[in-house]
Design a protein around this motif. Structure first.
Motif, mmCIF file in Angstrom:
data_model
loop_
_atom_site.group_PDB
_atom_site.id
_atom_site.type_symbol
_atom_site.label_atom_id
_atom_site.label_comp_id
_atom_site.label_asym_id
_atom_site.label_seq_id
_atom_site.Cartn_x
_atom_site.Cartn_y
_atom_site.Cartn_z
ATOM 1 N N VAL A 81 -107.768 -143.001 -24.755
ATOM 2 C CA VAL A 81 -107.790 -144.436 -24.478
ATOM 3 C C VAL A 81 -106.643 -145.138 -25.207
ATOM 4 C CG1 VAL A 81 -109.092 -146.578 -24.814
ATOM 5 C CG2 VAL A 81 -110.249 -144.528 -23.985
ATOM 6 N N GLY A 82 -106.413 -144.777 -26.475
ATOM 7 C CA GLY A 82 -105.314 -145.374 -27.219
ATOM 8 C C GLY A 82 -103.975 -145.120 -26.559
ATOM 9 N N GLY B 135 -99.930 -149.343 -20.994
ATOM 10 C CA GLY B 135 -100.237 -150.385 -20.031
ATOM 11 C C GLY B 135 -101.310 -150.059 -19.024
ATOM 12 N N LEU B 136 -102.066 -149.003 -19.264
ATOM 13 C CA LEU B 136 -103.130 -148.603 -18.337
ATOM 14 C C LEU B 136 -104.475 -148.857 -18.990
ATOM 15 C CD1 LEU B 136 -101.625 -145.209 -17.098
ATOM 16 C CD2 LEU B 136 -101.518 -147.423 -15.954
ATOM 17 N N ASP B 137 -105.195 -149.852 -18.527
ATOM 18 C CA ASP B 137 -106.507 -150.138 -19.091
ATOM 19 C C ASP B 137 -107.575 -149.413 -18.273
ATOM 20 O OD1 ASP B 137 -108.320 -151.095 -20.831
ATOM 21 O OD2 ASP B 137 -108.078 -153.215 -20.321
ATOM 22 N N ALA C 14 -109.431 -131.901 -10.752
ATOM 23 C CA ALA C 14 -108.402 -131.476 -11.694
ATOM 24 C C ALA C 14 -109.006 -131.272 -13.068
ATOM 25 C CB ALA C 14 -107.283 -132.517 -11.772
ATOM 26 N N ILE C 15 -108.313 -130.451 -13.884
ATOM 27 C CA ILE C 15 -108.665 -130.272 -15.286
ATOM 28 C C ILE C 15 -107.410 -130.489 -16.113
ATOM 29 C CG2 ILE C 15 -109.397 -128.662 -17.076
ATOM 30 C CD1 ILE C 15 -111.200 -127.333 -15.112
ATOM 31 N N ALA C 16 -107.484 -131.428 -17.042
ATOM 32 C CA ALA C 16 -106.383 -131.661 -17.971
ATOM 33 C C ALA C 16 -106.542 -130.708 -19.150
ATOM 34 C CB ALA C 16 -106.382 -133.107 -18.448
ATOM 35 N N VAL C 17 -105.493 -129.981 -19.492
ATOM 36 C CA VAL C 17 -105.566 -128.972 -20.546
ATOM 37 C C VAL C 17 -104.463 -129.212 -21.566
ATOM 38 C CG1 VAL C 17 -106.536 -127.279 -18.956
ATOM 39 C CG2 VAL C 17 -104.064 -127.370 -19.290
ATOM 40 N N SER C 18 -104.579 -128.508 -22.697
ATOM 41 C CA SER C 18 -103.627 -128.650 -23.788
ATOM 42 C C SER C 18 -103.517 -130.128 -24.151
ATOM 43 C CB SER C 18 -102.275 -128.041 -23.389
ATOM 44 O OG SER C 18 -101.408 -127.997 -24.510
ATOM 45 N N ASP C 19 -102.310 -130.652 -24.339
ATOM 46 C CA ASP C 19 -102.141 -132.079 -24.575
ATOM 47 C C ASP C 19 -102.258 -132.788 -23.227
ATOM 48 O OD1 ASP C 19 -101.721 -131.480 -27.194
ATOM 49 O OD2 ASP C 19 -99.557 -131.734 -27.151
ATOM 50 N N GLY C 20 -103.415 -133.398 -22.977
ATOM 51 C CA GLY C 20 -103.713 -133.900 -21.651
ATOM 52 C C GLY C 20 -103.335 -135.336 -21.387
ATOM 53 N N GLU C 21 -102.727 -136.020 -22.365
ATOM 54 C CA GLU C 21 -102.449 -137.447 -22.190
ATOM 55 C C GLU C 21 -101.541 -137.725 -21.005
ATOM 56 O OE1 GLU C 21 -103.353 -136.974 -26.639
ATOM 57 O OE2 GLU C 21 -102.267 -135.857 -25.082
ATOM 58 N N VAL C 22 -100.393 -137.034 -20.939
ATOM 59 C CA VAL C 22 -99.440 -137.280 -19.861
ATOM 60 C C VAL C 22 -100.038 -136.882 -18.522
ATOM 61 C CG1 VAL C 22 -97.159 -136.705 -18.947
ATOM 62 C CG2 VAL C 22 -97.474 -137.023 -21.417
ATOM 63 N N ALA C 23 -100.794 -135.786 -18.507
ATOM 64 C CA ALA C 23 -101.402 -135.322 -17.265
ATOM 65 C C ALA C 23 -102.380 -136.349 -16.697
ATOM 66 C CB ALA C 23 -102.114 -133.990 -17.510
ATOM 67 N N PHE C 24 -103.253 -136.895 -17.557
ATOM 68 C CA PHE C 24 -104.231 -137.859 -17.062
ATOM 69 C C PHE C 24 -103.543 -139.164 -16.653
ATOM 70 C CE2 PHE C 24 -108.050 -140.643 -17.496
ATOM 71 C CZ PHE C 24 -108.848 -139.973 -16.577
ATOM 72 N N ARG C 25 -102.519 -139.527 -17.374
ATOM 73 C CA ARG C 25 -101.751 -140.715 -16.994
ATOM 74 C C ARG C 25 -101.124 -140.523 -15.613
ATOM 75 N NH1 ARG C 25 -96.191 -142.221 -20.147
ATOM 76 N NH2 ARG C 25 -95.352 -143.724 -18.647
ATOM 77 N N THR C 26 -100.595 -139.336 -15.347
ATOM 78 C CA THR C 26 -100.003 -139.048 -14.038
ATOM 79 C C THR C 26 -101.043 -139.166 -12.933
ATOM 80 O OG1 THR C 26 -98.394 -137.561 -15.065
ATOM 81 C CG2 THR C 26 -98.759 -137.315 -12.690
ATOM 82 N N VAL C 27 -102.249 -138.657 -13.182
ATOM 83 C CA VAL C 27 -103.328 -138.770 -12.200
ATOM 84 C C VAL C 27 -103.599 -140.234 -11.878
ATOM 85 C CG1 VAL C 27 -105.820 -138.467 -11.867
ATOM 86 C CG2 VAL C 27 -104.436 -136.571 -12.730
ATOM 87 N N ILE C 28 -103.769 -141.039 -12.906
ATOM 88 C CA ILE C 28 -104.099 -142.453 -12.700
ATOM 89 C C ILE C 28 -103.012 -143.155 -11.897
ATOM 90 C CG2 ILE C 28 -104.442 -144.661 -13.869
ATOM 91 C CD1 ILE C 28 -105.683 -143.084 -16.198
ATOM 92 N N GLU C 29 -101.766 -142.970 -12.306
ATOM 93 C CA GLU C 29 -100.669 -143.683 -11.648
ATOM 94 C C GLU C 29 -100.549 -143.300 -10.179
ATOM 95 O OE1 GLU C 29 -97.770 -144.366 -15.544
ATOM 96 O OE2 GLU C 29 -97.456 -142.624 -14.238
ATOM 97 N N HIS C 30 -100.705 -142.028 -9.853
ATOM 98 C CA HIS C 30 -100.541 -141.598 -8.463
ATOM 99 C C HIS C 30 -101.748 -141.969 -7.613
ATOM 100 C CE1 HIS C 30 -97.099 -139.407 -10.021
ATOM 101 N NE2 HIS C 30 -96.741 -139.158 -8.766
ATOM 102 N N VAL C 31 -102.947 -141.806 -8.140
ATOM 103 C CA VAL C 31 -104.130 -142.133 -7.344
ATOM 104 C C VAL C 31 -104.178 -143.630 -7.050
ATOM 105 C CG1 VAL C 31 -106.655 -142.207 -7.341
ATOM 106 C CG2 VAL C 31 -105.470 -140.148 -8.128
ATOM 107 N N LEU C 32 -103.902 -144.457 -8.061
ATOM 108 C CA LEU C 32 -103.936 -145.905 -7.839
ATOM 109 C C LEU C 32 -102.851 -146.355 -6.874
ATOM 110 C CD1 LEU C 32 -104.732 -147.381 -11.382
ATOM 111 C CD2 LEU C 32 -106.290 -146.838 -9.514
ATOM 112 N N ALA C 33 -101.743 -145.603 -6.811
ATOM 113 C CA ALA C 33 -100.667 -145.941 -5.878
ATOM 114 C C ALA C 33 -100.890 -145.339 -4.498
ATOM 115 C CB ALA C 33 -99.333 -145.468 -6.447
ATOM 116 N N GLY C 34 -101.981 -144.577 -4.331
ATOM 117 C CA GLY C 34 -102.265 -143.975 -3.036
ATOM 118 C C GLY C 34 -101.421 -142.770 -2.725
ATOM 119 N N ARG C 35 -100.855 -142.141 -3.749
ATOM 120 C CA ARG C 35 -99.995 -140.979 -3.534
ATOM 121 C C ARG C 35 -100.699 -139.709 -4.011
ATOM 122 N NH1 ARG C 35 -96.370 -144.267 -6.448
ATOM 123 N NH2 ARG C 35 -96.272 -142.680 -8.097
#
Length: 749
Positions: free
Chosen positions: A26-27, A33-35, A251-272
């Motif tokens: 969350v931090g 910029g993703l709440d 999907a499963i985020a593994v290892s350092d998952g911060e960037v991976a989960f951020r990528t999921v959010i940005e693409h899903v919200l953009a419809g991609r």
């Protein structure tokens, strides 16, 4: 965006502190910029079940079901499984009226430090889990376990069968609480992305159940799993092409998952579509095709924002003052132990992800910020193992910054932890340290590649303890090649150094899949026992290619260690998450911070005195344990038919019973470790023993026990039950009256 992205922390985890993984993610996301909406479903679970309403409802169910089962002329199959927990808990008449005040002790700054009040609160909470479990047969719930007598959660096929069966249980209090938590979280909103954090094994079942509940509510949402446990499972799965975890997940985020989960959010919200992303295993549930990612790490963890606890109910956690988990490093600085394998380990690594430290000024900045925002003065440094030099720098920097805080972490018993160095660590806030000593035999330590010397351990522990830092000694028996003398050395060391130990946690070796011992099993003289259907397992049973201890030596060792447990005040027998129930518990940090490193032992002595009227005399018990031949216990005899790894339905034959030894996988193999003839006052007496009590049994009851000891199948159990039903029921009722059938022997209501 809060209406579109949700992050859930799964039960059952500790209720004493907020989750670190969720808070750190969350931090990071908010800093970019993703709440999102955050829900600690684990805390909602505890708030929902530890209530008068939930306990009253469960007690009514238990009474109804017990009356029906007890009236049956013959118990078989599932009825037999449910009988004992119902017998055990259907008479807890006062629990509903006591439960809320009992558990409120953990938030009360005065009552928390009253040993009697604390003990009663822990005892009531354990009984509450027992009562819940009695209404959920074949499932069992506790603070550190969710299991089923009929399902093996290491098998994806059985896991999903168990999830479906759990949802079918009539009048399911727990399911209602979980659904209520989801209602309160989503509040009519339809999420685009849902993440579920599963860190520990005791979160696994409910984490996967939450995934199912979310999928049933929102078939179209993008569902991602994360956390060390699912990452460890996924690490094995990627090597064998298994995507068994993905029945409900995308999907499963593994290892350092911060960037991976951020990528999921940005693409899903953009419809991609979510692209191939490092540290993100993706799976198309329509085609059955999965993608295995490149694995990398965040090299500079100073780039990661401080954990954000602002969306979590800090006033609801079971601690009188906040204890916040704070990662100050990632990975293990040693990374050489041959038994270890943890998380999603990149190829070429031995045991963990690469070691990286947060800079001292960033750690101080984090602590200062959390202190200002939440008034927190107690911190749990959640690290695998941190380099001592970082601790030195941090202990010097915190007082310089005007921060008077207390902290705990896991450390390595380095020889250079001198008395002076420990004094400085104490001055900088170090209050409690858990040390993975592993063994007191140098050959075993060398085989582990521990890099330490037995000769240094006593001095290191005394240096910490004498400077007021509580010490927790951790280790295990039965590492491959350990013989009787090597194991005995560990017991003798604990006895000899008892005065410098606050707590002890000594278990049995578990063979983790992927560890060096597992990879080089032949070299270590063992044979892994692999079951192909266990596609979710993170560890496996094993057998030595040649025995290292005789049967007599093994039983003698177990008796000696049990005597140590009973005669030394390092175990409260309450279990996690309570005082002296496990390493690095927040309650221990708070107690040690106020009362010093003897707090757990002082508490345990009071508990023993509190229990003495329920025992047949501590002196008699200790004499019996000391003078006994190798002994076994009724609490495991009845598990012959109550806790087999898997039972089939009533009309099918059951599996062959395996009697396991130390080194077997404890979740699936039970050993009957205490029932036999004792010498009491020089006279041989037939008795049953729990860790805290003994009581005589009649000749007929002894005959039943002896018969059950040789049983090899469930059908034989049923035949014996039909033949000896009155004797067995009398035996079970006697066991209940002496507390053996309680979730924690002798400590329940």
């Amino acid at each position: 965006m809060q209406d579109k992205v949700f992050l859930l922390h799964s039960p059952i985890a500790t209720p004493t502190e907020p989750p670190v993984g969720v808070s750190q993610l969350v931090g990071y996301l908010r800093a970019h910029g993703l709440d999102l909406t955050v829900a600690d479903v684990n805390m909602a679970f505890f708030d929902g079940v530890m209530t008068k309403e939930a306990m009253s409802r469960s007690l009514s169910q238990a009474r109804r079901r017990f009356s029906a089962v007890d009236a049956s002329p013959r118990l078989a199959g599932r009825a037999l499984l449910s009988y004992i927990p119902l017998l055990q808990h259907a008479s807890l008449d006062t629990l509903p009226d006591r439960i809320e005040r009992a558990v409120s002790v953990f938030r009360d700054e005065e009552r928390f430090f009253d040993f009697e009040s604390y003990f009663e609160g822990a005892r009531a909470a354990k009984s509450a889990f027992g009562l819940l479990s009695a209404t959920l047969s074949p499932f069992t719930l506790d603070f550190t376990e969710v299991s089923s007598l009929l399902h093996n959660f290491d098998s994806s096929a059985e896991l999903y069968e168990a999830i479906e069966e759990f949802q079918r249980i009539e009048d399911n209090v727990v399911l209602d609480v979980l659904n209520g938590a989801l209602d309160a979280t989503f509040r009519g909103r339809r999420p685009a992305v849902v993440g579920i954090s599963i860190t520990y094994a005791h979160q696994f079942f409910f984490g996967m159940l939450l995934a199912r509940l979310v999928r049933q509510r929102f078939p179209e949402c993008y569902l991602a799993l994360g956390g060390p446990l699912v990452a460890t499972i996924a690490n094995r799965g990627r090597k064998v092409g298994s995507f068994a975890l993905f029945r409900d997940a995308d999907a499963i985020a593994v290892s350092d998952g911060e960037v991976a989960f951020r990528t999921v959010i940005e693409h899903v919200l953009a419809g991609r579509p979510v692209p191939p992303t490092p540290n993100l295993i993706v799976y198309d549930r329509r085609t059955g095709e999965g993608g295995v990612p490149e694995v990398n790490v965040i090299e500079d963890i100073d780039e990661i924002a401080c954990p954000d606890f602002s969306s979590l109910p800090l006033d609801r956690y079971w601690s009188p003052t906040p204890v916040l988990p704070l990662p100050i490093a990632r990975g293990c600085y040693w990374d050489k132990c041959t038994f270890c394998f943890y998380g999603f380990v990149p190829d070429g690594r031995r045991a963990t992800a690469p070691y990286r430290e947060r800079s001292v000024h960033k750690i101080v900045e984090d602590i200062a910020g959390l202190n200002r925002k939440h008034g927190c003065t107690h911190f749990d440094f959640t690290v695998d193992l941190v380099a001592p030099v970082l601790l030195d720098k941090l202990a010097a920097a915190l007082p310089e910054a005007g921060l008077n805080v207390k902290w705990m972490l896991e450390a390595r018993a380095e020889k250079n932890f001198t008395r002076e160095r420990c004094r400085k660590l104490k001055a900088g806030g170090m209050t409690y340290a858990a040390f993975g000593l592993e063994s007191m035999d140098q050959e075993v330590l060398d085989a582990i590649s521990k890099g330490t010397k037995v000769a240094q351990y006593a001095a290191t522990l005394s240096n910490f303890y004498n400077e007021g830092i509580a010490t927790h000694a951790m280790g295990f028996f039965d590492f491959p090649g350990e013989d009787y003398q090597a194991a005995l050395a560990s017991v003798e060391f604990l006895k000899e150094n008892d005065k410098h130990l606050s707590e002890v946690g000594w278990g049995s070796f578990i063979l983790d899949i992927g560890s060096q011992v597992h990879r080089d099993a032949e070299k270590f003289g063992i044979e892994p026992i692999v079951h192909a259907e266990e596609d979710l397992a993170t560890s496996v049973c094993h057998a030595p290619t040649a025995p290292n201890k005789t049967e007599e030596e093994q039983e003698k060792l177990e008796a000696l260690f049990e005597e140590y447990r009973l005669t030394h005040d390092k175990y409260s027998h309450l279990g996690r998450p309570f005082l002296a129930g496990g390493s690095l518990e927040p309650h221990c940090l708070i107690y040690y911070g106020k009362l010093g490193p003897t707090a757990a032992a002082d508490f345990t002595r009071v508990v023993k005195r509190r229990l003495s009227p329920e025992l047949h005399g501590a002196d008699r018990l200790r004499m019996a344990v000391r003078d006994a031949r190798p002994h076994y216990a009724v609490k495991d005899v009845y598990r012959l038919f109550n806790e087999l790894r898997k039972l089939l339905s009533d009309d099918k034959a059951g599996p062959v019973l395996t009697i396991g030894r130390r080194g077997s996988k404890s979740e699936r193999v039970r050993r009957f470790d205490r029932y036999d003839k004792f010498l009491v006052g020089g006279e041989e007496r037939r008795v049953l023993a729990s860790p805290d009590q003994i009581v005589e049994v009649s000749e007929s009851q002894w005959e039943v026990l002896s018969a059950f000891a040789d049983v090899r199948s469930v059908q034989e159990v049923l035949d014996l039950y039909e033949e000896h039903a009155p004797r067995i029921q009398a035996l079970l009722r006697k066991a209940v009256s002496y507390g053996w059938l309680e979730p924690v022997p002798s400590l329940s209501c």
